[in-house]
Design an enzyme around this catalytic site. Structure first.
Site, PDB file in Angstrom:
ATOM      1  N   HIS A 463     -11.145  10.956   1.727  1.00 24.56           N
ATOM      2  CA  HIS A 463     -10.870  10.408   0.396  1.00 24.56           C
ATOM      3  C   HIS A 463     -12.117   9.813  -0.251  1.00 24.56           C
ATOM      4  O   HIS A 463     -12.097   9.458  -1.445  1.00 24.56           O
ATOM      5  CB  HIS A 463      -9.781   9.341   0.463  1.00 24.56           C
ATOM      6  CG  HIS A 463      -8.750   9.472  -0.608  1.00 24.56           C
ATOM      7  ND1 HIS A 463      -9.074   9.614  -1.941  1.00 24.56           N
ATOM      8  CD2 HIS A 463      -7.396   9.472  -0.552  1.00 24.56           C
ATOM      9  CE1 HIS A 463      -7.968   9.693  -2.657  1.00 24.56           C
ATOM     10  NE2 HIS A 463      -6.931   9.623  -1.844  1.00 24.56           N
ATOM     11  N   ASP A 467     -10.808  12.759  -4.906  1.00 23.76           N
ATOM     12  CA  ASP A 467      -9.473  12.178  -5.066  1.00 23.76           C
ATOM     13  C   ASP A 467      -8.418  13.261  -4.860  1.00 23.76           C
ATOM     14  O   ASP A 467      -8.730  14.437  -4.643  1.00 23.76           O
ATOM     15  CB  ASP A 467      -9.343  11.550  -6.460  1.00 23.76           C
ATOM     16  CG  ASP A 467     -10.303  10.390  -6.661  1.00 23.76           C
ATOM     17  OD1 ASP A 467     -10.548   9.666  -5.671  1.00 23.76           O
ATOM     18  OD2 ASP A 467     -10.807  10.222  -7.774  1.00 23.76           O
TER      19      ASP A 467
END
Length: 492
Positions: A463, A467
């Site tokens: 992450h 995104d």
């Protein structure tokens, strides 16, 4: 004049710091040629045959099979450069003339512990690392016998280094006091077990050959100490007290008394490939904030396309190769997922080439071979490379270079008969695509319920590099190509 040279475990590359001896390829007394493999070792990456840079007679080996050695530890010593009639000049480094394995074996049978040799008696003999031969093979043979005596003790010790020449070759001093030098222990793992439990190995009498301390001896002493409710270390007032050894037939997994509070079971060392996998997976979980998204896809058209391709008469195309081709196309559209994170510089490093790793299950555990420059390969080339690397993985012949440097991993866990998974990212990569089994399922196709070939795709991603929108876009593109292979052709 012969010279005894020591060959140490070399740096095997890829940041490897140790290796486990799997199989010795030579015996003490064997004649070896320059660059002849002498030992097979297992690193955290692969099985490797290690060649010796010297030619001559093997005079000592260090470490039993199963022993882990650090890089730089002694492996063998070789007597090189003997002068003999019609032979090479001294110091040439060539194989000794007229000294073969059969003669060496016969000489080993005549050696007895503590027996002095002419080479040991010579001034500056083995103590300075040379064997004085006075120009004859017989003198060299005495030096070989002396080295063989020392190697028997050192190999049993599992020691990888020597503090001095007299420690390594006790026959040069004529003493065999067991309180001098290292204690003979079958392996470093047993030595560590004793150290971690505060047990003084000098207080044990080994039940193995020539007093060799076995794991069973250490465990017996620890159980005896726990049962008596005392410390496992012997008081200094009794420096030569002996703890009765366990019988040689005592298994290493004998249940401990209830007083120890230790449950019984079988212990498997985390070393070699299994240890490397454990370290990498633990690091991935510690350092990477991963997330997973998944989607079901109708793979019916992809399976039909593969069938048509293989019916054309050319080389067969594997399903894994088609999935890999889809992955490289998806990474071209979403390059964020072909990245790594440099936390020291606090930068995301986007990579310009795709080195595609794929999970391969072997008898020695899970390995991840890497297909270099996968973005430049077609389905036929990918199929051939997958087949080559898979065969090498099963044979245990993959090189460290073929197991490192991946930038993205494709994991087909459908071969295990499961539908889905949440893969752990192969550190330091940024993503992994998981593919489940393809099975017939009810599916709404063109407005009607039909039986279709359905597969679950899952993407685990770092992450920090992107995104959910980017990850979702990548996975959706992969699913679209699976459902309609023509999508891939339109984007090439």
């Amino acid at each position: 004049m012969a010279q005894v040279l020591e060959f140490r475990l070399p740096d095997l590359g890829e940041g490897l710091t140790e290796a486990e001896i799997v199989r010795w390829l030579v015996q003490v007394g064997d004649v070896v040629a320059v660059d002849q493999p002498v030992v097979e070792v297992e690193t955290a990456k692969a099985m490797v045959e290690v060649p010796c840079p010297y030619g001559g007679v093997v005079t000592a080996r260090f470490g039993e099979e199963g022993t882990e050695l650090p890089v730089g530890a002694p492996l063998i010593t070789v007597a090189v450069g003997a002068a003999a009639s019609g032979g090479e000049s001294e110091g040439s480094g060539n194989v000794l003339v007229g000294y073969g394995t059969s003669e060496a074996a016969a000489r080993r049978r005549r050696v007895r512990p503590g027996q002095p040799t002419r080479a040991a008696a010579a001034a500056g003999g083995t103590a300075n690392g040379h064997v004085s031969t006075a120009g004859t093979v017989n003198e060299l043979s005495d030096g070989v016998r002396a080295a063989e005596q020392a190697s028997t003790s050192e190999a049993a010790n599992g020691q990888v280094g020597r503090s001095s020449a007299t420690d390594s070759h006790p026959e040069t001093t004529g003493t065999t006091d067991p309180t001098d030098g290292p204690v003979p222990v079958i392996s470093p793992l047993v030595r560590r077990l004793a150290r971690e439990n505060g047990l003084d190995l000098r207080e044990l009498t080994g039940s193995g050959p020539d007093g060799l301390i076995l794991r069973a001896d250490v465990e017996y002493a620890l159980r005896a100490a726990a049962a008596q409710g005392r410390r496992t270390t012997v008081p200094s007032a009794e420096p030569h007290a002996r703890v009765a050894p366990a019988p040689t037939a005592t298994p290493a997994t004998t249940p401990a008394p209830a007083a120890t509070g230790i449950s019984t079971g079988t212990r498997t060392p985390l070393k070699g490939i299994r240890g490397a996998v454990a370290d990498k997976m633990s690091r991935s979980r510690r350092e990477i904030p991963d997330a997973t998204c998944w989607v079901d896809a109708d793979a019916t058209e992809l399976m039909r396309a593969r069938t048509a391709m293989n019916a054309s008469g050319g080389p067969k195309i594997s399903l894994l190769a088609l999935l890999a081709r889809i992955c490289t196309a998806a990474l071209a559209r979403h390059p964020e997922l072909n990245s790594t994170v440099d936390m020291e510089a606090r930068e995301i490093v986007r990579l310009d080439r795709v080195h595609l790793g794929f999970a391969a299950q072997t008898d020695r555990g899970l390995v991840v071979p890497v297909v270099r420059d996968a973005q430049a390969r077609d389905a036929e080339s990918l199929t051939a490379e997958f087949a080559r690397l898979t065969e090498a993985a099963r044979a245990g012949t993959l090189t460290p270079g073929e197991l490192t440097g991946g930038t993205f991993t494709l994991n087909n866990y459908g071969v295990f008969g499961v539908d889905g998974s949440t893969p752990i990212i192969n550190h330091p990569e940024a993503a992994m695509l998981g593919v489940g089994r393809i099975v017939p399922k009810p599916w709404v196709h063109e407005g009607e319920l039909a039986v279709r070939q359905v597969v679950q795709l899952s993407l685990t991603f770092d992450h920090r590099v992107c995104d959910g929108g980017t990850a979702g876009g990548f996975l959706r593109y992969v699913a679209d190509c699976v459902e309609q292979p023509a999508v891939l052709l339109r984007t090439l």
